[in-house]
Design a protein around this motif. Structure first.
Motif, mmCIF file in Angstrom:
data_model
loop_
_atom_site.group_PDB
_atom_site.id
_atom_site.type_symbol
_atom_site.label_atom_id
_atom_site.label_comp_id
_atom_site.label_asym_id
_atom_site.label_seq_id
_atom_site.Cartn_x
_atom_site.Cartn_y
_atom_site.Cartn_z
ATOM 1 N N PHE A 1 32.870 36.446 39.705
ATOM 2 C CA PHE A 1 33.951 37.282 39.186
ATOM 3 C C PHE A 1 34.004 38.519 40.056
ATOM 4 O O PHE A 1 33.070 38.814 40.796
ATOM 5 C CB PHE A 1 33.750 37.627 37.700
ATOM 6 C CG PHE A 1 32.533 38.450 37.396
ATOM 7 C CD1 PHE A 1 32.570 39.838 37.409
ATOM 8 C CD2 PHE A 1 31.331 37.829 37.069
ATOM 9 C CE1 PHE A 1 31.457 40.592 37.107
ATOM 10 C CE2 PHE A 1 30.205 38.579 36.758
ATOM 11 C CZ PHE A 1 30.272 39.967 36.780
ATOM 12 N N THR B 1 37.985 35.768 38.323
ATOM 13 C CA THR B 1 38.718 36.727 37.498
ATOM 14 C C THR B 1 38.340 38.143 37.902
ATOM 15 O O THR B 1 37.197 38.414 38.259
ATOM 16 C CB THR B 1 38.380 36.483 36.018
ATOM 17 O OG1 THR B 1 38.687 35.131 35.707
ATOM 18 C CG2 THR B 1 39.172 37.400 35.110
ATOM 19 N N TYR C 1 37.812 42.049 36.839
ATOM 20 C CA TYR C 1 37.487 42.888 35.680
ATOM 21 C C TYR C 1 37.429 44.345 36.094
ATOM 22 O O TYR C 1 37.387 44.674 37.257
ATOM 23 C CB TYR C 1 36.139 42.457 35.085
ATOM 24 C CG TYR C 1 36.181 41.079 34.512
ATOM 25 C CD1 TYR C 1 36.606 40.857 33.211
ATOM 26 C CD2 TYR C 1 35.820 39.974 35.289
ATOM 27 C CE1 TYR C 1 36.667 39.577 32.678
ATOM 28 C CE2 TYR C 1 35.879 38.692 34.770
ATOM 29 C CZ TYR C 1 36.297 38.513 33.473
ATOM 30 O OH TYR C 1 36.363 37.243 32.960
#
Length: 146
Positions: A103, A143, A145
């Motif tokens: 991530f 993803t 963040y």
């Protein structure tokens, strides 16, 4: 009796300095650095780092002999992270050498608890990740963040 009190006082002082030297997160994360913490919410042991690291098992928390990665599920593994680089994304990888599920943390972003990050292989990132890289090229599907 005074001698015993002196010894106890000296041991107490030594104990306090040992705690301080274990990398306890008490100072703010500096600009342009990544700060990695052993507990959620940027607490516990701290590693302040300016470079990408291909294997967290080979580096330790500041002022400590404790590795950032000690095997999946170790309570002392990295559990939260701050990215204070205003120009770079940082990818966090499940495996060493920037491999496996990943991530990204956006510039000047942070993740207060890796337990909230789902992994593509199942489970969450908490206490399982093992490397990080500034400006990643192989985590484009991870993803973002922070």
């Amino acid at each position: 009796m005074r001698k015993i009190a002196s010894v106890l006082a000296a041991v107490g002082v030594a104990g306090v300095s040992l705690v301080a030297s274990q990398g306890v997160a008490n100072a703010a994360c500096r600009a342009d650095y990544a700060c990695l913490y052993s507990a959620a919410n940027y607490t516990g042991l701290k590693r302040e780092d300016f470079n990408s690291r291909p294997n967290w098992g080979q580096i330790t928390y500041n002022g400590s002999s404790i590795s950032l990665y000690r095997g999946d599920g170790s309570q002392q593994n990295v559990s939260s992270m701050q990215n204070r680089d205003a120009n770079s994304y940082i990818a966090v990888y499940y495996n060493s050498n920037y491999a496996g599920p990943c991530f990204r943390i956006r510039p000047n972003g942070s993740v207060p608890n890796f337990q909230t990050i789902p992994l593509s292989i199942g489970g969450d990132a908490n206490d399982r990740m093992n490397s990080h890289k500034f400006n990643p090229t192989n985590c484009q599907t991870g993803t973002i963040y922070g």
